[in-house]
Design a protein around this motif. Sequence first.
Motif, mmCIF file in Angstrom:
data_model
loop_
_atom_site.group_PDB
_atom_site.id
_atom_site.type_symbol
_atom_site.label_atom_id
_atom_site.label_comp_id
_atom_site.label_asym_id
_atom_site.label_seq_id
_atom_site.Cartn_x
_atom_site.Cartn_y
_atom_site.Cartn_z
ATOM 1 N N LEU A 176 4.227 4.112 -6.726
ATOM 2 C CA LEU A 176 5.317 4.078 -7.759
ATOM 3 C C LEU A 176 4.440 4.137 -9.253
ATOM 4 O O LEU A 176 3.520 3.702 -9.475
ATOM 5 N N THR A 177 5.222 4.935 -10.056
ATOM 6 C CA THR A 177 4.583 5.153 -11.572
ATOM 7 C C THR A 177 4.609 3.837 -12.205
ATOM 8 O O THR A 177 5.596 2.920 -11.810
ATOM 9 N N VAL A 233 0.706 -1.224 -0.097
ATOM 10 C CA VAL A 233 -0.164 0.086 0.024
ATOM 11 C C VAL A 233 0.890 1.143 0.116
ATOM 12 O O VAL A 233 0.469 2.287 -0.668
ATOM 13 N N HIS A 234 1.765 1.150 0.813
ATOM 14 C CA HIS A 234 2.604 2.598 1.011
ATOM 15 C C HIS A 234 3.859 2.512 0.124
ATOM 16 O O HIS A 234 4.633 3.786 0.055
ATOM 17 N N CYS A 235 4.423 1.496 -0.402
ATOM 18 C CA CYS A 235 5.598 1.805 -1.482
ATOM 19 C C CYS A 235 5.006 1.191 -2.871
ATOM 20 O O CYS A 235 5.356 2.267 -3.857
ATOM 21 N N VAL A 240 10.654 -0.860 -13.948
ATOM 22 C CA VAL A 240 12.219 -1.144 -13.703
ATOM 23 C C VAL A 240 12.565 -1.944 -12.327
ATOM 24 O O VAL A 240 13.523 -2.392 -12.452
ATOM 25 N N VAL A 241 11.570 -1.836 -11.332
ATOM 26 C CA VAL A 241 11.821 -2.830 -10.374
ATOM 27 C C VAL A 241 11.676 -4.359 -10.726
ATOM 28 O O VAL A 241 12.224 -5.143 -10.468
ATOM 29 N N VAL A 242 10.429 -4.346 -11.764
ATOM 30 C CA VAL A 242 10.312 -5.794 -12.154
ATOM 31 C C VAL A 242 11.395 -6.360 -12.907
ATOM 32 O O VAL A 242 11.992 -7.413 -13.061
ATOM 33 N N GLN A 243 12.078 -5.639 -13.973
ATOM 34 C CA GLN A 243 13.448 -6.018 -14.648
ATOM 35 C C GLN A 243 14.526 -6.276 -13.704
ATOM 36 O O GLN A 243 15.277 -7.184 -13.763
#
Length: 89
Positions: free
Chosen positions: A70-71, A64-66, A77-80
């Motif tokens: 994110l856009t 919920v908070h992080c 980028v995080v998934v990659q």
Amino acid sequence: MGRIVLFYLFQFARRVLQGFTAQPRDESYNRYEDSDGRLSKTAIAMITGLGLYIAIGLGYYVKVHCWDELTDAQKGVVVQAMIANDQAL
């Protein structure tokens, strides 16, 4: 509910500390005749349940908070990065 949770956590901590400290025992008096210092199945189930409750609560908080803040580009980028890290392992 909170009082019961704290009671069981303090009881667990006390048993763990007693397991690490040497104490002389009076063999004629045994407060726990049925149990010889081990944790019962109920205590283990409660500790496991509390651990899962805490882990799920932390996961929900992070989502919920992080993650939700994110856009779409940042999520990509995080998934990659996660995929690259998984392939490196």
